[in-house]
Design an enzyme around this catalytic site. Structure first.
Site, PDB file in Angstrom:
ATOM      1  N   ARG A  85       1.067  -1.097   0.210  1.00 16.59           N
ATOM      2  CA  ARG A  85      -0.235  -0.255  -0.070  1.00 16.59           C
ATOM      3  C   ARG A  85       1.130   1.086  -0.297  1.00 16.59           C
ATOM      4  O   ARG A  85       1.637   1.669   0.632  1.00 16.59           O
ATOM      5  CB  ARG A  85      -0.620   0.008   1.663  1.00 16.59           C
ATOM      6  N   ARG A 117       9.839   7.349   4.745  1.00 14.74           N
ATOM      7  CA  ARG A 117       9.769   9.088   4.955  1.00 14.74           C
ATOM      8  C   ARG A 117      10.082   9.800   6.287  1.00 14.74           C
ATOM      9  O   ARG A 117      10.858  10.530   6.099  1.00 14.74           O
ATOM     10  CB  ARG A 117       7.901   9.865   4.845  1.00 14.74           C
ATOM     11  N   ASP A 170       0.706   5.520   0.095  1.00 15.56           N
ATOM     12  CA  ASP A 170      -0.357   6.627   0.986  1.00 15.56           C
ATOM     13  C   ASP A 170      -0.341   7.334   0.020  1.00 15.56           C
ATOM     14  O   ASP A 170      -0.481   7.868  -0.782  1.00 15.56           O
ATOM     15  CB  ASP A 170       0.570   6.795   2.765  1.00 15.56           C
TER      16      ASP A 170
END
Length: 321
Positions: A91, A241, A93
């Site tokens: 997945r 991140r 974001d």
């Protein structure tokens, strides 16, 4: 657009092998679907601009990349989503992009050729999502569980004024970042570590293995753009991140590179929060998913891989002047 399908006598029965349990990955939980009929499996290589999507994973609302692809597959195959069982490698974001997302889906029939369905899917998809390649897949292949690693790239526009053509694909830093010092910090992430301090919490009951292996973490300067490229065995939720955010602080010379092993050792996300928050999503792209070689073969008697159609003309149709 029409295409031809055939039904060979010995379809692959995947009924017992495609339940998708929840596992940890870079961008959160995924949804399980289970096929109900004997199936043929197809692999998709996908690129998308994530700017206007709420990530990859299926949601009824707002729009997601998986929703758009499933809608196109439903129209093309005349199957419903529970039969298609579309599964992505991971997945991404909201706002995160992909150049090399991988997914698989199922059909109860075989194709003679994949070029027609490939063209049909891209004709139905919005222009910010493209199927780069469709290929037949072995029964053992699974977009998520066959993966042995992923590569991500984070782009930073390091100048006083950002070029508007980069605004959706690079984080703008007005600071004079020191790329060499950032590279020193990035090198300290390489190896096998417990990355608990760099993982955001996920609101579900999943137990995640926080130990991951980073095989390389490189820093490239391309004019005003600094690219951080990281490859690992897997990534926790928002791990990339968070690592990038710390390297930004190191590049500003606000903290030294040796802060990396110190924070890793704490295994505490609150320690990282003393120095920085996660970097914005729009600078991040999923570049490639690495797979087990034994799962990447083509089934016997399957149609050729489709890379998309290319058109040619036999002669110039305009008069010469």
């Amino acid at each position: 657009m029409s295409y031809t399908v055939t039904a060979p006598p010995l379809p692959i029965n995947l009924n017992s092998s495609l339940t998708s349990p929840k596992t940890d990955r870079e961008e959160g939980q995924v949804q399980s679907l289970k096929p109900t009929n004997p199936s043929y499996k197809w692999r998709l290589l996908i690129a998308y601009d994530g700017t206007r999507y709420s990530g990859w994973q299926y949601q009824a609302s707002p729009p997601t990349v998986q929703c758009a692809i499933e809608d196109a597959l439903i129209k093309t195959t005349k199957l419903n989503r529970t039969d298609l069982c579309l599964v992505g490698a991971g997945r991404t974001d909201k706002g995160v992009h992909a150049r090399g997302q991988v997914a698989h889906f199922l059909t109860p029939f075989n194709y003679d050729t994949l070029d027609d369905v490939h063209a049909a899917l891209n004709g139905l998809l919005p222009p910010d999502i493209r199927i780069r390649e469709i290929s037949p897949a072995l029964p053992e292949f699974h977009a998520r569980f066959s993966a042995r690693g992923k590569m991500y790239r984070y782009s930073i526009y390091n100048d006083s004024v950002i070029c508007p053509f980069h605004r959706h694909y690079a984080y703008h830093s007005g600071y004079d970042l020191n790329a060499a010092v950032m590279a020193e910090g990035a090198a300290l992430f390489i190896g096998k570590h417990d990355f608990s301090a760099f993982a955001n919490a996920i609101h579900n009951d999943r137990i995640r293995d926080p130990v991951k292996t980073i095989s390389h973490f490189d820093v490239f300067e391309k004019g005003p753009v600094i690219e951080l490229e990281v490859q690992g065995s897997g990534f926790l939720y928002r791990q990339v991140r968070n690592m990038v955010a710390l390297l930004l602080q190191i590049g500003k010379r606000a903290i030294p590179p040796d802060i990396v092993p110190q924070i890793l050792e704490t295994k505490d996300r609150r320690e990282l929060a003393k120095y920085t928050w996660a970097a914005p999503p729009h600078g991040l792209s999923l570049v490639e998913v690495k797979y087990k070689e034994e799962h990447m073969g083509l089934p016997v008697g399957s149609p050729a891989v489709s890379l998309g159609r290319r058109y040619t003309i036999s002669r110039c149709k305009l008069p010469y002047y």
